[in-house]
Design a protein around this motif. Structure first.
Motif, PDB file in Angstrom:
ATOM      1  N   TYR A 103      80.308  23.501  16.374  1.00  0.00           N
ATOM      2  CA  TYR A 103      79.520  22.489  15.675  1.00  0.00           C
ATOM      3  C   TYR A 103      78.469  23.184  14.806  1.00  0.00           C
ATOM      4  O   TYR A 103      77.851  24.160  15.237  1.00  0.00           O
ATOM      5  CB  TYR A 103      78.799  21.580  16.660  1.00  0.00           C
ATOM      6  CG  TYR A 103      79.603  20.430  17.235  1.00  0.00           C
ATOM      7  CD1 TYR A 103      79.124  19.129  17.173  1.00  0.00           C
ATOM      8  CD2 TYR A 103      80.827  20.636  17.876  1.00  0.00           C
ATOM      9  CE1 TYR A 103      79.833  18.063  17.730  1.00  0.00           C
ATOM     10  CE2 TYR A 103      81.547  19.585  18.426  1.00  0.00           C
ATOM     11  CZ  TYR A 103      81.041  18.299  18.347  1.00  0.00           C
ATOM     12  OH  TYR A 103      81.751  17.255  18.895  1.00  0.00           O
TER      13      TYR A 103
ATOM     14  N   SER B 128      75.072  19.839  15.652  1.00  0.00           N
ATOM     15  CA  SER B 128      74.552  20.147  16.987  1.00  0.00           C
ATOM     16  C   SER B 128      73.267  19.386  17.262  1.00  0.00           C
ATOM     17  O   SER B 128      73.062  18.868  18.367  1.00  0.00           O
ATOM     18  CB  SER B 128      74.310  21.655  17.125  1.00  0.00           C
ATOM     19  OG  SER B 128      75.521  22.368  17.000  1.00  0.00           O
TER      20      SER B 128
ATOM     21  N   HIS C 246      76.459  25.622  23.798  1.00  0.00           N
ATOM     22  CA  HIS C 246      77.245  25.652  22.562  1.00  0.00           C
ATOM     23  C   HIS C 246      78.022  26.966  22.563  1.00  0.00           C
ATOM     24  O   HIS C 246      77.486  28.011  22.912  1.00  0.00           O
ATOM     25  CB  HIS C 246      76.307  25.597  21.352  1.00  0.00           C
ATOM     26  CG  HIS C 246      76.993  25.426  20.034  1.00  0.00           C
ATOM     27  ND1 HIS C 246      77.922  26.326  19.545  1.00  0.00           N
ATOM     28  CD2 HIS C 246      76.889  24.468  19.083  1.00  0.00           C
ATOM     29  CE1 HIS C 246      78.348  25.926  18.355  1.00  0.00           C
ATOM     30  NE2 HIS C 246      77.741  24.793  18.062  1.00  0.00           N
TER      31      HIS C 246
ATOM     32  N   SER D  10      73.838  29.218  24.766  1.00  0.00           N
ATOM     33  CA  SER D  10      74.948  29.548  23.866  1.00  0.00           C
ATOM     34  C   SER D  10      75.751  30.705  24.440  1.00  0.00           C
ATOM     35  O   SER D  10      75.202  31.582  25.120  1.00  0.00           O
ATOM     36  CB  SER D  10      74.437  29.907  22.463  1.00  0.00           C
ATOM     37  OG  SER D  10      73.637  31.069  22.503  1.00  0.00           O
TER      38      SER D  10
END
Length: 331
Positions: free
Chosen positions: A172, A177, A194, A220
Protein backbone atom coordinates in the motif's frame (compact mmCIF):
# COMPACT_ATOMS: atom_id res chain seq x y z
CA UNK A 1 14.80 -37.34 9.51
CA UNK A 2 12.29 -39.54 11.30
CA UNK A 3 13.65 -38.64 14.73
CA UNK A 4 11.62 -36.31 16.87
CA UNK A 5 12.65 -32.68 16.45
CA UNK A 6 13.65 -30.93 19.67
CA UNK A 7 14.34 -27.22 19.32
CA UNK A 8 17.65 -25.74 20.48
CA UNK A 9 17.26 -24.63 24.09
CA UNK A 10 19.47 -21.60 23.44
CA UNK A 11 17.38 -20.33 20.49
CA UNK A 12 16.10 -17.17 22.14
CA UNK A 13 19.58 -16.14 23.23
CA UNK A 14 20.67 -16.15 19.57
CA UNK A 15 18.11 -13.65 18.28
CA UNK A 16 17.14 -10.05 18.96
CA UNK A 17 13.47 -9.05 18.89
CA UNK A 18 11.98 -5.68 18.06
CA UNK A 19 8.55 -4.38 19.04
CA UNK A 20 6.12 -4.15 16.11
CA UNK A 21 5.11 -0.49 16.11
CA UNK A 22 3.25 0.35 19.29
CA UNK A 23 1.71 -3.11 19.64
CA UNK A 24 2.46 -5.69 22.29
CA UNK A 25 4.00 -8.00 19.71
CA UNK A 26 7.73 -8.48 19.07
CA UNK A 27 9.22 -9.87 15.88
CA UNK A 28 12.68 -11.35 15.36
CA UNK A 29 14.99 -9.00 13.47
CA UNK A 30 15.09 -11.67 10.77
CA UNK A 31 11.97 -13.50 9.59
CA UNK A 32 11.72 -16.38 7.12
CA UNK A 33 9.68 -16.09 3.93
CA UNK A 34 8.39 -19.19 2.15
CA UNK A 35 7.81 -17.53 -1.23
CA UNK A 36 10.39 -19.75 -2.97
CA UNK A 37 11.84 -23.21 -2.23
CA UNK A 38 8.88 -24.55 -0.24
CA UNK A 39 6.52 -25.54 -3.06
CA UNK A 40 5.41 -28.88 -4.43
CA UNK A 41 8.27 -28.89 -6.94
CA UNK A 42 10.94 -28.29 -4.30
CA UNK A 43 12.95 -30.57 -2.00
CA UNK A 44 10.72 -31.22 1.00
CA UNK A 45 13.54 -32.34 3.31
CA UNK A 46 15.56 -29.25 2.44
CA UNK A 47 12.56 -27.05 3.26
CA UNK A 48 12.18 -28.88 6.56
CA UNK A 49 15.84 -28.37 7.39
CA UNK A 50 15.60 -24.64 6.61
CA UNK A 51 12.65 -24.25 8.98
CA UNK A 52 14.42 -26.19 11.73
CA UNK A 53 17.54 -24.08 11.32
CA UNK A 54 15.47 -20.92 11.49
CA UNK A 55 13.68 -21.83 14.71
CA UNK A 56 16.86 -23.18 16.31
CA UNK A 57 18.29 -19.70 15.82
CA UNK A 58 15.34 -17.81 17.28
CA UNK A 59 13.46 -17.03 14.07
CA UNK A 60 9.87 -17.38 15.22
CA UNK A 61 8.13 -15.70 12.28
CA UNK A 62 7.28 -17.73 9.16
CA UNK A 63 5.62 -15.82 6.32
CA UNK A 64 3.45 -17.44 3.64
CA UNK A 65 0.74 -16.54 1.12
CA UNK A 66 -2.09 -18.45 -0.50
CA UNK A 67 -0.37 -18.68 -3.91
CA UNK A 68 3.18 -19.50 -2.81
CA UNK A 69 4.48 -22.60 -4.55
CA UNK A 70 4.45 -23.59 -7.30
CA UNK A 71 1.83 -24.89 -7.65
CA UNK A 72 -0.40 -22.42 -5.82
CA UNK A 73 -1.11 -23.47 -2.25
CA UNK A 74 1.69 -26.03 -2.07
CA UNK A 75 3.96 -23.96 0.19
CA UNK A 76 1.16 -23.81 2.75
CA UNK A 77 0.53 -27.55 2.35
CA UNK A 78 4.19 -28.38 2.87
CA UNK A 79 4.45 -25.98 5.79
CA UNK A 80 1.40 -27.66 7.33
CA UNK A 81 3.09 -31.06 7.08
CA UNK A 82 6.30 -29.76 8.66
CA UNK A 83 4.33 -27.95 11.34
CA UNK A 84 2.60 -31.20 12.25
CA UNK A 85 5.81 -33.25 12.18
CA UNK A 86 8.18 -30.84 13.93
CA UNK A 87 6.58 -27.72 15.33
CA UNK A 88 3.23 -28.74 16.79
CA UNK A 89 4.58 -28.54 20.38
CA UNK A 90 5.89 -25.03 19.62
CA UNK A 91 2.80 -23.54 17.96
CA UNK A 92 2.39 -20.84 20.60
CA UNK A 93 6.02 -19.80 20.10
CA UNK A 94 5.48 -19.18 16.38
CA UNK A 95 4.16 -16.23 14.39
CA UNK A 96 2.60 -17.65 11.24
CA UNK A 97 1.33 -15.27 8.58
CA UNK A 98 -0.41 -15.70 5.26
CA UNK A 99 -1.90 -13.39 2.65
CA UNK A 100 -4.48 -13.02 -0.11
CA UNK A 101 -4.67 -10.45 -2.86
CA UNK A 102 -3.07 -11.93 -5.96
CA UNK A 103 -4.59 -14.48 -8.34
CA UNK A 104 -5.34 -17.77 -6.63
CA UNK A 105 -8.18 -19.58 -8.44
CA UNK A 106 -10.11 -19.01 -11.68
CA UNK A 107 -13.10 -16.74 -11.99
CA UNK A 108 -14.08 -13.38 -10.52
CA UNK A 109 -13.80 -14.41 -6.85
CA UNK A 110 -10.19 -15.62 -6.72
CA UNK A 111 -8.24 -12.37 -6.83
CA UNK A 112 -7.87 -8.80 -5.46
CA UNK A 113 -9.67 -7.59 -2.33
CA UNK A 114 -13.34 -8.46 -2.08
CA UNK A 115 -14.83 -9.77 1.16
CA UNK A 116 -15.78 -12.95 -0.72
CA UNK A 117 -12.19 -13.60 -1.83
CA UNK A 118 -10.37 -12.71 1.37
CA UNK A 119 -12.50 -14.80 3.71
CA UNK A 120 -12.68 -17.77 1.34
CA UNK A 121 -8.94 -17.66 0.75
CA UNK A 122 -8.10 -17.61 4.45
CA UNK A 123 -10.42 -20.55 5.07
CA UNK A 124 -8.54 -22.49 2.39
CA UNK A 125 -5.15 -21.47 3.82
CA UNK A 126 -6.09 -22.61 7.31
CA UNK A 127 -7.20 -25.96 5.95
CA UNK A 128 -3.97 -26.42 3.97
CA UNK A 129 -1.82 -25.65 7.02
CA UNK A 130 -3.97 -27.51 9.52
CA UNK A 131 -4.43 -24.42 11.67
CA UNK A 132 -7.34 -22.90 13.57
CA UNK A 133 -5.92 -19.41 13.11
CA UNK A 134 -2.94 -17.51 11.73
CA UNK A 135 -1.13 -14.88 13.73
CA UNK A 136 -1.13 -12.29 10.93
CA UNK A 137 -3.35 -12.13 7.86
CA UNK A 138 -2.39 -9.65 5.14
CA UNK A 139 -4.14 -8.07 2.22
CA UNK A 140 -1.36 -8.76 -0.27
CA UNK A 141 -1.80 -5.69 -2.49
CA UNK A 142 -4.13 -2.72 -2.95
CA UNK A 143 -7.24 -3.31 -5.05
CA UNK A 144 -8.16 -0.14 -6.99
CA UNK A 145 -11.65 -1.40 -7.88
CA UNK A 146 -12.91 -2.74 -4.56
CA UNK A 147 -13.90 -0.07 -2.02
CA UNK A 148 -11.25 0.08 0.68
CA UNK A 149 -14.06 -0.05 3.26
CA UNK A 150 -15.08 -3.52 2.03
CA UNK A 151 -11.54 -4.89 2.17
CA UNK A 152 -10.86 -3.50 5.64
CA UNK A 153 -14.20 -4.60 7.07
CA UNK A 154 -13.40 -8.10 5.84
CA UNK A 155 -10.05 -7.96 7.66
CA UNK A 156 -11.77 -6.66 10.79
CA UNK A 157 -14.29 -9.52 10.55
CA UNK A 158 -11.46 -12.06 10.18
CA UNK A 159 -9.87 -10.92 13.45
CA UNK A 160 -13.20 -10.83 15.29
CA UNK A 161 -14.02 -14.33 14.05
CA UNK A 162 -10.78 -15.65 15.56
CA UNK A 163 -9.21 -16.70 12.27
CA UNK A 164 -6.32 -14.24 12.69
CA UNK A 165 -4.87 -12.47 15.70
CA UNK A 166 -3.60 -9.44 13.78
CA UNK A 167 -3.98 -7.94 10.32
CA UNK A 168 -1.51 -6.41 7.92
CA UNK A 169 -1.28 -4.86 4.47
CA UNK A 170 1.37 -5.08 1.79
CA UNK A 171 2.52 -2.70 -0.93
CA UNK A 172 0.00 0.00 0.00
CA UNK A 173 1.24 3.53 -0.75
CA UNK A 174 1.69 6.11 2.00
CA UNK A 175 -1.68 7.70 1.21
CA UNK A 176 -3.47 4.34 1.04
CA UNK A 177 -1.79 3.24 4.27
CA UNK A 178 -2.85 6.40 6.09
CA UNK A 179 -6.46 5.80 5.04
CA UNK A 180 -6.31 2.14 6.05
CA UNK A 181 -4.78 2.94 9.44
CA UNK A 182 -7.50 5.44 10.28
CA UNK A 183 -10.37 3.27 9.04
CA UNK A 184 -9.14 0.22 10.94
CA UNK A 185 -8.70 2.32 14.05
CA UNK A 186 -12.32 3.41 13.71
CA UNK A 187 -13.39 -0.21 13.28
CA UNK A 188 -11.56 -1.15 16.48
CA UNK A 189 -9.03 -3.52 14.91
CA UNK A 190 -5.73 -1.62 14.62
CA UNK A 191 -3.38 -2.26 11.73
CA UNK A 192 -0.40 -4.18 13.08
CA UNK A 193 2.09 -4.18 10.22
CA UNK A 194 2.89 -3.17 6.65
CA UNK A 195 4.98 -5.38 4.38
CA UNK A 196 6.68 -3.22 1.72
CA UNK A 197 9.19 -4.28 -0.88
CA UNK A 198 12.31 -2.46 0.31
CA UNK A 199 16.02 -2.75 -0.31
CA UNK A 200 19.07 -0.62 -1.02
CA UNK A 201 18.07 -0.73 -4.69
CA UNK A 202 14.32 -0.21 -4.20
CA UNK A 203 13.70 2.67 -1.82
CA UNK A 204 10.14 3.76 -2.61
CA UNK A 205 9.14 3.17 1.02
CA UNK A 206 11.31 6.12 2.02
CA UNK A 207 9.21 8.61 0.03
CA UNK A 208 6.54 8.91 2.73
CA UNK A 209 5.46 5.42 3.78
CA UNK A 210 7.96 4.90 6.60
CA UNK A 211 7.11 8.33 7.99
CA UNK A 212 3.40 7.42 8.07
CA UNK A 213 4.09 4.08 9.74
CA UNK A 214 6.44 5.63 12.28
CA UNK A 215 4.01 8.41 13.17
CA UNK A 216 1.08 6.02 13.49
CA UNK A 217 2.90 3.34 15.46
CA UNK A 218 2.54 0.64 12.80
CA UNK A 219 5.29 -1.93 12.33
CA UNK A 220 6.93 -2.85 9.04
CA UNK A 221 8.68 -5.89 7.62
CA UNK A 222 10.77 -5.46 4.48
CA UNK A 223 10.54 -8.11 1.78
CA UNK A 224 13.00 -8.70 -1.10
CA UNK A 225 15.80 -7.12 0.97
CA UNK A 226 18.42 -8.65 -1.32
CA UNK A 227 16.62 -7.58 -4.51
CA UNK A 228 16.04 -11.11 -5.79
CA UNK A 229 19.69 -12.01 -5.29
CA UNK A 230 21.31 -8.93 -6.85
CA UNK A 231 22.58 -7.87 -3.43
CA UNK A 232 24.18 -11.24 -2.70
CA UNK A 233 27.07 -10.78 -5.11
CA UNK A 234 25.75 -13.64 -7.22
CA UNK A 235 25.76 -11.51 -10.37
CA UNK A 236 29.11 -9.77 -9.93
CA UNK A 237 30.65 -11.77 -12.77
CA UNK A 238 27.65 -12.21 -15.04
CA UNK A 239 24.43 -14.25 -14.87
CA UNK A 240 25.00 -17.81 -13.56
CA UNK A 241 23.05 -20.56 -15.32
CA UNK A 242 21.38 -21.62 -12.06
CA UNK A 243 20.36 -18.10 -11.02
CA UNK A 244 16.83 -16.74 -10.78
CA UNK A 245 17.49 -14.25 -13.58
CA UNK A 246 18.54 -17.07 -15.90
CA UNK A 247 15.83 -19.59 -14.97
CA UNK A 248 12.71 -17.52 -14.26
CA UNK A 249 12.99 -13.96 -15.49
CA UNK A 250 9.55 -13.05 -14.10
CA UNK A 251 10.60 -11.27 -10.93
CA UNK A 252 14.16 -10.60 -12.08
CA UNK A 253 14.44 -10.15 -15.87
CA UNK A 254 17.97 -10.84 -17.10
CA UNK A 255 18.05 -7.53 -18.96
CA UNK A 256 17.91 -5.77 -15.60
CA UNK A 257 21.42 -7.02 -14.83
CA UNK A 258 23.12 -4.17 -16.67
CA UNK A 259 26.82 -3.18 -16.57
CA UNK A 260 25.80 -0.01 -14.73
CA UNK A 261 24.00 -2.00 -12.05
CA UNK A 262 26.88 -4.45 -11.66
CA UNK A 263 29.27 -1.51 -11.24
CA UNK A 264 27.13 -0.24 -8.35
CA UNK A 265 26.92 -3.67 -6.77
CA UNK A 266 30.69 -4.14 -6.99
CA UNK A 267 31.23 -0.85 -5.17
CA UNK A 268 28.74 -1.86 -2.49
CA UNK A 269 30.53 -5.19 -2.19
CA UNK A 270 33.79 -3.35 -1.51
CA UNK A 271 32.15 -1.34 1.28
CA UNK A 272 30.76 -4.55 2.78
CA UNK A 273 34.19 -6.21 2.63
CA UNK A 274 35.68 -3.29 4.55
CA UNK A 275 33.04 -3.93 7.23
CA UNK A 276 34.01 -7.63 7.30
CA UNK A 277 30.54 -8.51 6.01
CA UNK A 278 29.20 -10.14 2.90
CA UNK A 279 27.18 -7.89 0.62
CA UNK A 280 23.98 -9.69 1.68
CA UNK A 281 24.79 -9.14 5.35
CA UNK A 282 25.41 -5.43 4.82
CA UNK A 283 22.16 -5.08 2.84
CA UNK A 284 20.20 -6.60 5.72
CA UNK A 285 22.00 -4.50 8.33
CA UNK A 286 21.40 -1.35 6.25
CA UNK A 287 17.63 -1.91 6.46
CA UNK A 288 17.67 -2.64 10.18
CA UNK A 289 19.52 0.59 10.99
CA UNK A 290 16.08 2.21 10.78
CA UNK A 291 14.09 1.43 13.93
CA UNK A 292 10.85 1.72 11.94
CA UNK A 293 11.80 -1.56 10.24
CA UNK A 294 10.60 -4.19 12.68
CA UNK A 295 12.02 -7.15 10.81
CA UNK A 296 13.64 -8.11 7.51
CA UNK A 297 12.05 -10.97 5.59
CA UNK A 298 14.55 -13.27 3.91
CA UNK A 299 14.12 -16.19 1.55
CA UNK A 300 16.80 -18.84 1.24
CA UNK A 301 17.39 -22.03 -0.74
CA UNK A 302 19.50 -23.83 1.88
CA UNK A 303 20.29 -23.66 5.60
CA UNK A 304 23.80 -22.29 5.04
CA UNK A 305 22.36 -19.22 3.29
CA UNK A 306 20.10 -18.62 6.25
CA UNK A 307 23.03 -18.82 8.66
CA UNK A 308 24.92 -16.30 6.53
CA UNK A 309 21.95 -13.94 6.72
CA UNK A 310 21.64 -14.40 10.48
CA UNK A 311 25.29 -13.42 10.85
CA UNK A 312 24.34 -9.94 9.58
CA UNK A 313 22.84 -9.31 13.02
CA UNK A 314 26.28 -9.47 14.61
CA UNK A 315 27.11 -6.02 13.26
CA UNK A 316 24.28 -3.59 12.61
CA UNK A 317 26.14 -0.35 13.33
CA UNK A 318 27.22 1.95 10.49
CA UNK A 319 29.82 4.68 10.76
CA UNK A 320 28.87 8.01 9.23
CA UNK A 321 31.44 7.67 6.46
CA UNK A 322 30.11 4.21 5.57
CA UNK A 323 26.59 5.56 5.15
CA UNK A 324 27.91 8.43 3.05
CA UNK A 325 29.83 6.02 0.84
CA UNK A 326 26.73 3.87 0.36
CA UNK A 327 24.63 6.90 -0.54
CA UNK A 328 27.26 8.00 -3.03
CA UNK A 329 26.91 4.64 -4.79
CA UNK A 330 23.12 4.49 -4.63
CA UNK A 331 22.40 8.02 -5.83
Amino acid sequence: MKEQYIADEQRYEKMTYRRCGKSGLKLPLLSLGLWHNFGGNDDFQNAREILRTAFDNGITHFDLANNYGPPYGSAEENFGKILKQDFAPYRDELLISTKAGWDMWPGPYGNYGSRKYLISSLDQSLKRMGLDYVDIFYHHRPDPKTPLEETLKALDHIVRSGKALYIGISQYSAVESQRAIQMLKDLGTPLLIHQPRYSMLDRWAEDALLEVLGNQGVGSIAFSPLEQGILTGKYLNGIPDDSRAAKEGIYLPSDRITPQLIKKVKRLNEIAANRNQSLAQMAIAWLLKDQRITSVLVGVSKPSQLMDNIAALNYLHFEKDELQAIEEVLK
